[in-house]
Design an enzyme around this catalytic site. Structure first.
Site, short mmCIF file in Angstrom:
data_model
loop_
_atom_site.label_atom_id
_atom_site.label_comp_id
_atom_site.label_asym_id
_atom_site.label_seq_id
_atom_site.Cartn_x
_atom_site.Cartn_y
_atom_site.Cartn_z
N GLN A 85 0.83 -1.20 0.00
CA GLN A 85 0.00 0.00 0.00
C GLN A 85 0.87 1.25 0.00
O GLN A 85 1.90 1.32 0.67
CB GLN A 85 -0.92 -0.02 1.23
CG GLN A 85 -2.12 0.89 1.10
CD GLN A 85 -3.08 0.70 2.24
OE1 GLN A 85 -3.02 -0.29 2.95
NE2 GLN A 85 -3.99 1.65 2.42
N SER A 118 4.36 -5.76 2.98
CA SER A 118 3.10 -5.66 3.71
C SER A 118 1.97 -6.33 2.92
O SER A 118 1.98 -7.55 2.76
CB SER A 118 2.78 -4.19 4.02
OG SER A 118 1.70 -4.08 4.92
N LEU A 119 1.02 -5.57 2.39
CA LEU A 119 -0.03 -6.16 1.56
C LEU A 119 0.54 -7.03 0.45
O LEU A 119 -0.02 -8.08 0.11
CB LEU A 119 -0.89 -5.03 0.97
CG LEU A 119 -1.99 -5.32 -0.05
CD1 LEU A 119 -1.49 -5.41 -1.47
CD2 LEU A 119 -2.81 -6.54 0.33
N ARG A 156 -9.06 -8.02 5.10
CA ARG A 156 -7.92 -7.38 5.77
C ARG A 156 -8.03 -5.86 5.65
O ARG A 156 -7.86 -5.12 6.62
CB ARG A 156 -6.60 -7.87 5.16
CG ARG A 156 -5.33 -7.25 5.75
CD ARG A 156 -4.12 -7.77 4.97
NE ARG A 156 -2.84 -7.43 5.60
CZ ARG A 156 -2.07 -6.40 5.23
NH1 ARG A 156 -2.48 -5.58 4.27
NH2 ARG A 156 -0.90 -6.19 5.83
N HIS A 190 1.11 -1.56 11.20
CA HIS A 190 2.27 -2.24 11.77
C HIS A 190 2.64 -1.69 13.15
O HIS A 190 3.80 -1.58 13.51
CB HIS A 190 3.46 -2.21 10.80
CG HIS A 190 3.11 -2.79 9.47
ND1 HIS A 190 2.83 -4.13 9.30
CD2 HIS A 190 2.93 -2.21 8.26
CE1 HIS A 190 2.50 -4.35 8.03
NE2 HIS A 190 2.55 -3.21 7.39
N GLN A 201 1.37 -9.94 11.06
CA GLN A 201 2.01 -8.93 10.23
C GLN A 201 1.46 -7.52 10.45
O GLN A 201 2.21 -6.54 10.42
CB GLN A 201 1.87 -9.34 8.76
CG GLN A 201 2.69 -8.55 7.78
CD GLN A 201 1.97 -8.47 6.45
OE1 GLN A 201 0.83 -8.06 6.38
NE2 GLN A 201 2.66 -8.88 5.40
#
Length: 307
Positions: A14, A98-99, A123, A208, A257
């Site tokens: 993202q 991440s994503l 998510r 995060h 995560q």
């Protein structure tokens, strides 16, 4: 095209989204357009229209940007598999920011496309809800190293605020995440401490960090309901920068995560130490190739997805 024996495929996360992404893929390759059509049926809205024409405020919203980035990445990967298989023949490992780790797991065979898309949608919705509950965000700090920036975050935040290094991207580029009030104080403090600049990121909240804890339960439920298989190649986790192929391990790491720092630089260095000789960034933008230049300046890299 890189001439290496062992390459890693990388998928962006993202913040890489932009109006127009996926247009070239859909206009040039019917298989990409078909994947977007399938995604639209799963999501319940015209994803290609959103990616190509916006509005930007909607595309930047977490619940929309995550499915969009995932679909662009998988569309690019499917075009490679269908039209340019020679560019994938030496891919021996995968990772995503991440994503992007969900795209990596899907590419590696751990998730089916529709299942992965449903998971990514849930998510994004869970993270959007957690972000809406508190005024928070992220910013990239350019020109500071981890230890002094960690100290500065601790000095800047108050006792009831969250402010931490959340995306350890590459030397001199670390994303900080936390309460908006703390981020606003951090920007001048970081500049005074020697940072070149502080850039706010186009994300909804403090990803995060513990501020995403409300999203964990919904994500764990989604992960428990959706089938995950062992992957055919290792996927390097953001959580521990180590390779994983076990479905159980991948499920547990994906649930951790959202509240744990993204160890991107460590993941790249581990992949190189494990024998990766080059990287292929697949999806939209050049963000990951930019981090590679800061980690290993002359290391071979290529990209596919935006033309």
């Amino acid at each position: 095209m890189m001439d290496v024996n062992s390459a890693g495929i990388l998928f962006p996360g993202q913040g890489a989204q932009s109006i127009g992404m996926g247009r070239w893929l859909c206009d040039t390759y019917p298989i990409a357009r078909e994947l977007f059509d399938s995604a639209s049926q799963v999501l319940g809205y015209d994803l290609a229209e959103l990616c190509q024409n916006g509005p930007v405020q909607q595309l930047d919203a977490t619940e929309f940007s995550q499915p969009a980035l995932f679909t662009v990445g998988m569309a690019a990967a499917q075009v490679l598999q269908s039209e340019f298989p020679e560019r994938l023949k030496n891919i021996t490992a995968a990772a995503g920011l991440s994503l992007g780790e969900y795209t990596a797991v899907c590419f590696a065979g751990g998730l089916g496309f529709s299942d992965a898309l449903k998971l990514v949608q849930r998510r994004g919705q869970a993270m959007q809800a957690a972000a809406d509950a508190v005024d928070s965000g992220m910013a990239s700090v350019i020109g500071m190293e981890l230890d002094p920036l960690t100290v500065l975050c601790d000095e800047t935040r108050t006792a009831d605020e969250v402010l931490r290094c959340a995306n350890l991207l590459c030397p001199g580029n670390i994303a900080v995440s936390g309460h908006r009030s703390a981020l606003q104080r951090l920007a001048p403090a970081a500049t005074a401490a020697g940072a070149m600049k502080v850039i706010p990121l186009s994300v909804a909240g403090a990803f995060h960090t513990v501020l995403m804890q409300p999203a964990v339960a919904a994500l764990e439920q989604a992960l428990a309901e959706i089938p995950i298989q062992d992957t055919r190649i290792p996927v390097y986790s953001n959580v521990d920068a180590a390779p994983h192929q076990s479905a159980d391990e991948i499920r547990q790491l994906l649930s951790k995560q959202v509240t744990q720092p993204v160890l991107w630089e460590a993941s790249v260095r581990r992949m190189i130490a494990d024998g990766i000789e080059g990287f292929l960034e697949v999806g939209t933008g050049r963000v990951l190739r930019g981090t590679l230049k800061r980690i290993e300046r002359k290391f071979p890299s290529d990209g596919f997805g935006d033309e």
